[in-house]
Design an enzyme around this catalytic site. Structure first.
Site, PDB file in Angstrom:
ATOM      1  N   ASP B 420     -20.869   6.512  -7.570  1.00  0.00           N
ATOM      2  CA  ASP B 420     -21.240   5.125  -7.406  1.00  0.00           C
ATOM      3  C   ASP B 420     -21.179   4.850  -5.910  1.00  0.00           C
ATOM      4  OD1 ASP B 420     -21.648   2.431  -7.960  1.00  0.00           O
ATOM      5  OD2 ASP B 420     -19.510   2.063  -7.836  1.00  0.00           O
ATOM      6  N   PHE B 737     -22.268 -15.012 -13.059  1.00  0.00           N
ATOM      7  CA  PHE B 737     -23.078 -13.873 -12.648  1.00  0.00           C
ATOM      8  C   PHE B 737     -23.209 -12.895 -13.799  1.00  0.00           C
ATOM      9  CE2 PHE B 737     -23.548  -9.651 -10.946  1.00  0.00           C
ATOM     10  CZ  PHE B 737     -24.548  -9.818 -10.020  1.00  0.00           C
ATOM     11  N   ASP B1039     -19.591   1.667 -14.021  1.00  0.00           N
ATOM     12  CA  ASP B1039     -19.576   3.123 -13.945  1.00  0.00           C
ATOM     13  C   ASP B1039     -18.927   3.762 -15.164  1.00  0.00           C
ATOM     14  OD1 ASP B1039     -20.562   2.873 -11.304  1.00  0.00           O
ATOM     15  OD2 ASP B1039     -18.545   2.403 -10.648  1.00  0.00           O
TER      16      ASP B1039
END
Lengths: 369, 1463
Positions: B420, B737, B1039
């Site tokens: 990542d 979000f 991830d």
């Protein structure tokens, strides 16, 4: 480069940890910096290359070859005489016996074989009988015994272990000693006679005792009811092994060598490792330092031929041998030492060559490259 | 099931009936919770909650009774155990038994009991902790006592009311019904669940919010209906039905989860919804996963071969025995004992019996103790990795955690790393760098200088690397940039150092241990003077206007934008403010109101009369009580909900909107002077806790401009503005979000203008899509367009700079718009089923037609040592792929910064709009790669050098030719960049092979804009198709899937919570530790285990072969000359310890050398230590050694009176010595422990043998080895054999090793030799080696020098530029195809682009990041669909001529249709 930066970090960490506010109070999870935990134990790191192992090869070679020679000489000094009396050959005196005899015959067959010794046997001479092709190490055979019966345990005497099957009970009586090993005990009788040049047969005194391990004779094997008691009474209620001509308490007349502590039995019960083996039969003791134990000359071996080996193509031998500190005659170890030593030496030379030719490249020029 | 709202008219009875019906229907899907106190008298009877699990937890696997059977059952799941038990049981069959049956059981029992004891101990520990937890106290309401009583946790039941006090841990999942907090909030810390240390707000169920009096459980008689227990921490839905029929939705905001800690809240009362094992925390608690390592898989293959060898040996023996029997015919020899029954066995039958016997005798060949030994060794390895001080992070006081215990050796065999970016390669410490407001760039030079300073402090010792860093921008916008290339080039090698100095970080960590506070570096932002002036201007103007009662909207649009920009920065977030003296203590609450949750609320608030009074008084009061009072100020200024409010009334209200507006005009004006002064003094001490570091960075940035966030409540945000003072914005909604929308919004009512304003902040790509296209041609529209255009340009440059860009936009809603949106939004909010989707759609409806305010560039700094780590890992032969959600430019630049991409390598960029285009692109790149590297591998690589141009820009325009997918296996100096959309196409079944073929031939792969799912798909694809070992490393929740899919998952225990860590096998505090973890520990673990396994196979084979040879001399009767005790305990005792020590401690190469020479890692990648042939070599060696060990005693004792076990014991001894010496040859480092263990083994053997041989004269049938050892010790022959046999046996191996060490040393051996060299010299040598790029590996990947080929493509045709439609909206999808290397400015095809585009020279120097002047670049851009296939292949010379045409590509056509909001 890495190492140094890590060190810097560590020091830094320690420093700030101790001087910072409350640094002492906070118990960090920082791992202990011990050689063991950080896997930094001092260690010897041998690198195996031609150069480094070179000395080892030469040293091994140089040590082994003399040892080998010494062993070989020692072995060669041992005198050994072997005679095969199986009687396979028609010309053999024992041919008839070998042909007629089986486990079931009751009459004994005798034969005598003349032989001569070219060299005198000086010290104590050990008389062995040897058997070939006799698989005393067969798995079921090895197991077929009862050690506690042989140790004089009365319960086991009357009720031998299951391991002895099918040589455990005969006609509802427990067999003593039970098992296949005891059942197949070697029962030839061997006698040695010295033939004087004038033709008289002088019997050579054969020691019956001292042929078994001391621990066997005195610890492992014991007659039931102690040594003093009447063996016949003790063994009452048991029966002899099937192949035996007489019961165990009639093996010898000497009460110290009768019953389970009979040394012939004890020797036999120690099963041989390999199918060709010898077992100590008698010892001919040295009389004095002046006359050899067995002088040069002719001898006769008288055999009471009881033991059948034809069924398994076996051979029977009589061996006379002196022994040294390393046992009987066996040149193998000497040869082995010499050859391993030579090989080491040779490989050392090869490595020397390699080292000379390639070693430098590795140690200096290869790494910088 | 969408819940209908606004139907209070429905009769109560019908509701309940309906409810009941529903309940019965979906009994399976939901859970109904009643209050227990209603049923107290009939406890257990008709209490509907009785079926639910109680709060007693029991994580133990066994009970006292069930332990033995259950544990055995579990252990027998392991095939090996079953096998050994089978063997042991076979011994009980008399005809085949080889050993004493009881004795044969010993090893199995030993192994089983070791495991059982381990399990028992673990279980006991679990039991202890369970007991502790079960006996914690909490307050439960008792009906009889009419008060809350102390209870144990385990006594809590579903439906109980519990009272929670501050800092208490929640015993169960509780629905919050009451809170002492005036806002009816409850703060919890969820660190134990997800590791996030910031506080989370939870809210009292809506129906209980307005309860002024204390909550009385006795009055409660509602029924809660909610989901069945599930493990989703972020979801909870249900509704509560009151006696009066009213129903309210329940959300995750109402639920307090077990394990969380109550903070900042005096007292809270709730009802238990899920208890015990049904709580979300417990359901999430899955044990460690079982992974099988590659080495273990390989080992299992060889175990299988051992079985085959075993069977062959047994078969051989059986046939031999049959023949042996057969040769005697009918004459039964005396030694052939009849079976116990006295029956004569035929040769065939005995052969069959013997076969089974031999299996027992040879069982040791299958290493029973291998499995146990491996486990022990692995635990030790884990221990040592855990203890490594180098993997300890001082700042966070955390060290590496090994969460998976059985894959340590996999770390040494990795081939692909998937990483990542954010938080993994970078620090995830966001630092505000620069911003654009209204199209003007503010470069924040001072800020850059400050950052550079931080950097310098830390990188003093690191002179080797040039320290261009984020060079402060010294020139002004207009200055010319000359010689830019050189400067930029040098900047590319800048070293990104960790933020701030270590000491500074330490200070910060002491200050804010375990909290989410930002480091000083993130906080202290030096404002840009220009912008500060503007802000001040704006503030004073506004103040002036307000003072003069002018309408605020008359401010110039520029200033208006600046003003809005800062407001947006300040309030468009979810940052929680706390004061430092009492961390976690809310600063102050100014008002008590919740966000608009109902239509009634809406109406209530927007009714003019009320509003005026309420808001004005409230804000003034708030200031008065600001710091002094801790009690509720102006608590219930709002009157209770108006009962009559209905949707109908809302409709009426609509007509009155203008009136409202007017009324709103008189807004509360704070006495600014005092406020701002006070705020100023306060300001420095306020702390912001943000869920994402970006938010905090923005808030800090705004604070630097004196626009500070002072307080945030659920319904209101208070900010302080220069000159204006404190302003309280009424927070109507927060649209959080999410990764799909990639933006968040807040809906507020601006107290100054009284407008309902939506502030949106999000990824530039999405926000740009949502910007309202500027009106046609008036000046305003022109200005708008210009702003848009400029902003986009700057954004691109930011991207190239590696900055994270966020766009800030706003939208002013009219009352009608808001009302209509609100209605649907409320519907969505209350829906039970599909709520997420509805809310999502609702958000989409709101976030359109935005007005762009500006954009920010946030720097996410690289973590310490990332470039070095990546370089080292790459030299170790690891392929590193970066999968990031970031935008392409940002990703590429970070990739350059961290040396993932190399300036010297070419980059293939894949951006496709459709499946077909993607296919074509892949084909083309394959062609390209093949062509290029065919050329370069052929005779003249120098031609490339000659031609090596500055830019070779290749453009492929997909021709329909497809070629074979025979992928090149060689890794070229190529980088592949692919974006998420293209990746989605490429991951399709039909294309994945091609994609892999392209990707694997590239040295580095960068996937941008990838979703979590795509990440895991990529990992899975590579893992499965290429059959390689993959490692995924990441830090965030996005991830997790990738981490789980990979062979080894590594989590960064950083700032983004614990989800990644929870899913990982190893958790690291920093990315750079990966280097040591892989290169050192991985290598060690692998080589140790590999060697140990091989040694195990050797050892067992060697030992068993001794018995096999003996079969030739005992008539294949299954007899063994080795005493059965030795035979069985040989593995378990005599030879076990040294190999465990070696397997744990052996270091083939020192840690320093391993890190200096990462090439040594390839040793593990290629499985050099344990190749399949090595198993057979070891087997052959084992057979040779056993021959020596057998035949030396054989000949030494040939034709002697030796008995079976007097002969077998020396053989055992010799075998032991040989085996130990063999281990000695294979041991690379000899510590005192190795010596001790070997000495111990030998002494142990002799001691055991002596004791055993002296213990019992009649026992241990059949060997009965009484006094054997003692006698042997007196036999010189024994010692002579002990000397010669091991030497003869090991001679070949030793000689081979010596030759190998000299003639063809493996890299590892060279490394070991390097260890011997003194440190200074070694470093010199290593540096030399690396400088010359001398491959340590002769077979290492050839580094082909890139060569630009001169392929002339038949398809070369005109690029379809002109065909591309240029619409203004295209802007949003404009992809900057410009590579950093080219010095062209990205010009997009706006109508007025010639007039708007800046001179290119102006832009170049704007990018502070390294451009790659020498980089060759291949761009693969699919043409808009319908374009004729063709390839443009251009030399850079040409491309320089027409830069703008070639470099810029637009692929907007299809992109438009993809945007989700185009309804």
């Amino acid at each position: 480069m890495m190492a140094s930066s890590y060190n810097i970090k560590e020091e830094d960490g320690h420093h700030s940890g101790s001087s910072g506010p409350g640094g002492n109070a906070v118990r960090t999870k920082k791992p202990d910096n011990t050689a063991f935990k950080q896997q930094r134990l001092p260690a010897w790191q041998p690198i195996i290359t031609a150069g480094t192992v070179l000395p080892a090869f030469f040293i091994i070679g140089l040590i082994f070859i003399p040892i080998g020679i010494g062993l070989y000489v020692t072995s060669n000094n041992i005198k050994e005489f072997e005679i095969d009396y199986t009687g396979i050959d028609i010309s053999s005196p024992c041919f008839n016996c070998s042909q007629s005899y089986s486990w079931n015959t009751t009459t004994s067959c005798t034969c005598s074989i003349p032989f001569s010794l070219d060299q005198p046997f000086e010290s104590n001479v050990f008389m062995y009988y040897g058997l070939s092709n006799f698989y005393q190490n067969h798995r079921r055979y090895v197991k077929s015994r009862d050690d506690s019966q042989l140790n004089g345990n009365l319960d086991s005497l009357k009720a031998p272990s299951k391991e002895c099957e099918p040589y455990r009970i005969n006609e509802n009586m427990p067999i003593a000693p039970c098992g296949a090993i005891a059942n197949s005990m070697f029962n030839d009788t061997l006698d040695l006679f010295y033939i004087d040049p004038n033709g008289t047969r002088t019997p050579i005194p054969l020691m019956k005792t001292g042929i078994a391990w001391w621990t066997d004779k005195h610890v492992k094997f014991r007659n039931p009811g102690g040594s003093s008691s009447n063996l016949t009474a003790v063994f009452y209620g048991t029966t002899k092994p099937l192949s035996w001509p007489k019961p165990v308490y009639e093996l010898d007349t000497d009460p110290e060598n009768n019953g389970f502590v009979n040394e012939d039995l004890i020797v036999w019960m120690r099963t041989a490792a390999l199918p060709t083996f010898r077992k100590l039969y008698r010892i001919i003791q040295k009389k004095n330092s002046l006359t050899p134990t067995l002088p040069r000359g002719n001898y006769t071996l008288d055999i009471v031929y009881n033991y059948p080996v034809r069924s398994f193509d076996g051979r029977k031998r009589m061996i006379l041998s002196t022994i040294s500190w390393m046992g009987g005659k066996n040149p193998f170890l000497g040869i082995a030492y010499i050859s391993v030593g030579s090989v080491c030496f040779f490989l050392g030379v090869v490595l020397l060559f390699i080292h000379h030719k390639y070693g430098n490249r590795n140690n200096s020029s290869d790494i910088p490259n | 099931m969408a819940r209908e709202i606004g139907e209070p008219g429905v009769a109560k009875s019908s509701t309940t009936k309906k409810h009941k019906r529903r309940k019965s229907k979906k009994e399976i899907k939901t859970r109904t919770v009643h209050a227990n106190i209603l049923y107290d008298q009939a406890k257990g009877g008709d209490n509907p909650n009785r079926h639910y699990a109680n709060n007693k937890i029991k994580t133990t696997k066994y009970t006292l009774l069930s332990f033995i059977p259950k544990n055995l059952f579990e252990q027998f799941h392991r095939f090996a155990n079953v096998y050994f038990v089978f063997i042991a049981l076979l011994n009980f069959v008399p005809v085949v038994n080889a050993f004493q049956p009881e004795l044969a059981l010993a090893p199995v029992v030993f192994i089983l009991s070791v495991t059982a004891i381990k399990d028992l101990w673990e279980d006991y520990r679990r039991h202890r902790s369970d007991k502790e937890i079960n006996h914690m106290d909490c307050l439960v309401y008792s009906r009889s006592e009419r008060q809350y009583l102390e209870c144990y946790w385990k006594e809590v039941c579903v439906g109980d009311f519990i009272r929670l006090r501050c800092n208490e841990i929640l015993p169960a999942d509780v629905l919050l019904l009451s809170s002492s907090d005036p806002d009816r909030l409850c703060h919890i810390e969820t660190a134990t669940l997800d590791g996030e240390t910031n506080l989370k707000q939870r809210q009292v169920v809506r129906s209980f919010i307005d309860l002024d009096t204390e909550f009385d459980p006795l009055k409660y008689n509602s029924v809660i209906e909610c989901e069945k227990p599930n493990n989703d921490l972020n979801r909870f839905r249900g509704y509560i039905t009151h006696r009066n029929g009213r129903r309210d939705g329940l959300y995750k905001e109402n639920l307090l989860l077990r394990g969380c800690t109550i903070r900042n809240t005096e007292e809270a009362v709730g009802i238990v919804i899920y208890a015990g094992h049904e709580t979300k925390a417990m359901l999430n608690n899955s044990g460690p996963r079982y992974k099988r390592s590659k080495l273990e898989r390989q080992m299992n293959v060889d175990v299988f071969w051992c079985v085959v060898i075993l069977l062959v040996m047994c078969l051989f023996s059986a046939i031999g025995h049959g023949l042996w029997m057969f040769q005697y015919g009918d004459k039964r020899p005396v030694f052939d004992v009849l079976s116990p029954e006295g029956t004569d066995l035929s040769p065939v039958v005995s052969a069959i019996y013997l076969f089974l016997t031999m299996i027992i005798v040879f069982q040791v060949l299958i290493p029973i103790s291998l499995f146990v030994s491996i486990e022990i060794v692995k635990i030790c390895q884990v221990y040592f990795i855990h203890q490594d001080a180098d993997l300890y992070d001082e700042e966070t006081d955390s060290h590496l955690q090994c969460r998976a215990l059985n894959i340590t050796e996999d770390l040494g065999q990795m081939q692909y790393i998937f990483s990542d970016k954010t938080g993994t390669l970078t620090e995830n410490k966001m630092v505000f760098r620069r911003c654009i407001v209204a199209g003007v760039e503010y470069s924040h030079d001072a800020n850059a200088r400050r950052l550079a300073m931080y950097q310098e402090v830390d990188s003093e010792e690191d002179e080797g690397l040039s320290r261009g860093g984020t060079l402060p921008r010294k020139e002004s916008l207009t200055s010319q940039h000359s010689g830019g290339k050189a400067v930029l080039r040098s900047q590319s090698t800048k070293s990104h150092r960790r933020t701030g100095s270590r000491a500074e970080a330490k200070r910060a960590s002491i200050l804010s241990k375990h909290t989410a506070f930002s480091s000083p570096m993130e906080k202290d932002i030096t404002p840009d003077p220009q912008l500060r002036d503007k802000v001040n201007d704006c503030g004073s103007q506004m103040e002036f206007m307000r003072f003069h009662n002018q309408l605020l909207s008359q401010i110039s649009p520029d200033l208006q934008d600046v003003f809005d920009f800062f407001i947006a920065l300040t309030i468009c977030n979810t940052v929680v403010v706390s004061s430092p003296n009492q961390p976690r203590q809310k600063v102050r609450r100014f008002e008590l109101k919740s966000p608009v949750k109902t239509i009634e609320d809406f109406i209530k608030r927007f009714t003019p009369s009320r509003l005026t009074s309420a808001s004005s008084s409230s804000s003034s009061t708030s200031l008065a009580t600001n710091r002094s009072s801790s009690h509720r100020a102006c608590s219930s200024l709002l009157s209770s909900p108006s009962a009559e409010s209905t949707l109908a009334r809302l409709e009426e209200e609509r007509g009155a909107t203008p009136g409202i507006r007017g009324a709103l005009g008189t807004t509360p004006a704070c006495p600014h002077a005092g406020g701002s002064v006070a705020g100023g003094s306060d300001e420095g001490e306020l702390r912001y806790e943000a869920e994402s570091p970006d938010e905090a960075a923005l808030v800090y940035a705004a604070r630097a401009y004196k626009c500070s966030l002072v307080g945030r409540l659920a319904d209101q945000v208070t900010i302080e503005l220069p000159h204006v003072g404190r302003l309280s914005f009424e927070l109507l909604h927060t649209l959080a979000f999410d990764s799909t929308r990639k933006r968040m919004s807040v809906v507020v009512r601006n107290p100054l203008t009284e407008q309902i304003t939506v502030y949106t902040k999000g990824a530039d790509s999405v926000i740009m899509d949502l910007i309202r296209p500027p009106a046609a041609d008036d000046s305003k529209g022109k200005r708008q367009r210009k702003i848009l255009f400029k902003t986009q340009n700057y954004l691109n440059l930011y991207g190239m700079d590696g900055l994270r860009t966020l766009c800030i936009a706003k939208r002013v809603l009219s009352k009608e718009q808001y009302a209509s949106w609100l209605r649907r939004h409320l519907e969505a909010e209350t829906a039970i089923q599909g709520r997420e989707e509805l809310l999502f759609e609702s958000a989409l409806r709101l976030e359109t037609d935005l007005h762009l305010l500006g954009a920010t560039g946030i720097e996410d700094r690289l973590q310490d040592g990332v470039p070095e780590t990546i370089a080292a890992l790459r030299r170790a032969g690891l392929q590193i792929w970066v999968l990031t959600g970031d935008k392409q430019e940002t990703a590429i630049n970070i990739a350059y910064a961290c040396k993932l991409l190399d300036p010297e390598e070419e980059i293939i960029t894949l951006n496709a709009d459709s499946q077909e285009a993607c296919a074509v692109l892949l084909d083309e790149s394959l062609h390209y790669i093949q062509a290029k590297f065919l050329c370069s591998s052929s005779a003249d690589p120098c031609a490339a050098g000659v031609f090596q141009p500055d830019y070779a820009t290749l453009q492929f325009h997909a021709p329909p030719t497809s070629s074979g997918t025979a992928g090149p296996v060689v890794v070229h100096r190529l980088g592949l960049v692919i974006d998420g959309r293209t990746l989605a196409y490429a991951l399709d079944k039909s294309l994945e092979d091609k994609f892999l073929a392209v990707a694997r031939s590239c040295r580095s792969v960068l996937c941008c804009r990838s979703t979590p799912l795509q990440k895991s798909m990529v990992v899975k694809l590579v893992r499965d198709k290429l059959k390689v070992m993959t490692l995924a490393i990441g830090d965030g929740a996005n991830d997790v899937s990738m981490i789980q899919v990979a062979d080894v998952g590594v989590g960064i225990s950083g700032q983004e919570g614990m989800q990644a860590v929870m899913a990982s096998d190893f958790a690291l505090p920093r990315f750079q530790y990966l280097q040591k973890l892989l290169l050192v520990h991985g290598h060690w673990c692998y080589s140790r285990l590999a060697n140990m396994i091989l040694y195990f196979f050797y050892k067992n084979a060697m030992f068993v072969a001794l018995i096999f040879w003996y079969q030739f001399y005992c008539g294949f009767s299954g007899s063994a000359m080795i005493d059965q005790w030795y035979l069985i305990f040989f593995n378990l005792m005599f030879s076990a310890f040294p190999q465990l020590i070696t397997g744990t401690l052996d270091k083939d190469v020192s840690a320093d050398t391993l890190q200096e020479l990462p090439q040594l890692y390839m040793n593990g990648q290629n499985s050099e230590e344990y190749k399949p042939y090595m198993f057979w070599m070891n087997m052959i060696d084992a057979f040779y050694q056993s021959l020596v060990c057998f035949f030396i005693p054989y000949f030494a004792y040939a034709d002697s009176d030796v008995d079976l076990f007097t002969w077998g014991t020396p053989i055992t001894t010799l075998a032991l010595l040989t085996i130990l010496l063999h281990l000695g040859i294979e041991t690379k480092t000899w510590t005192w422990m190795n010596w001790a263990s070997i000495a111990f083994s030998i002494v142990l053997f002799f001691m055991v043998a002596m004791c055993y041989n002296a213990s019992c004269p009649t026992c241990y049938s059949p060997s009965n080895p009484y006094w054997t050892m003692q006698r042997l010790l007196g036999d010189p022959l024994f010692y002579l054999m002990c000397v010669i046999t091991p030497i003869a046996a090991l001679l070949p191996r030793y000689f081979y090793r010596a030759c190998q060490g000299s003639l063809f040393p493996s890299p590892v051996q060279v490394g070991r030799q390097l260890d011997k060299v003194p440190l200074g010299l070694r470093r010199h040598l290593v540096n030399q080696r690396t400088a010359h790029r001398t491959p340590l590996y002769p077979l290492g990947p050839p580094f082909l020098k890139g060569c630009s080929s001169k392929i002339t493509d038949p398809y070369s045709s005109n690029p379809k530029q002109k065909a591309q439609a240029a619409s203004p909206i295209c802007l949003k999808s404009m992809e900057m195809k410009d590579t950093p290397g080219s010095s062209k400015n990205p010009v997009n095809h706006l109508e007025h682009h010639d007039e708007l585009s800046l001179p290119s020279s102006e832009i170049i120097w704007l990018t502070s990041t390294p451009l790659m002047p020498q980089m060759e670049c291949v761009q693969l851009i699919s043409p808009p669909s319908g374009a004729s296939p063709g390839v443009t292949y251009q030399k850079n010379q040409e491309s320089l001529d027409c830069p703008q045409q070639n470099i810029l590509k637009q692929t907007c056509g299809e992109r438009l249709s993809d945007s989700p909001d185009s309804q």
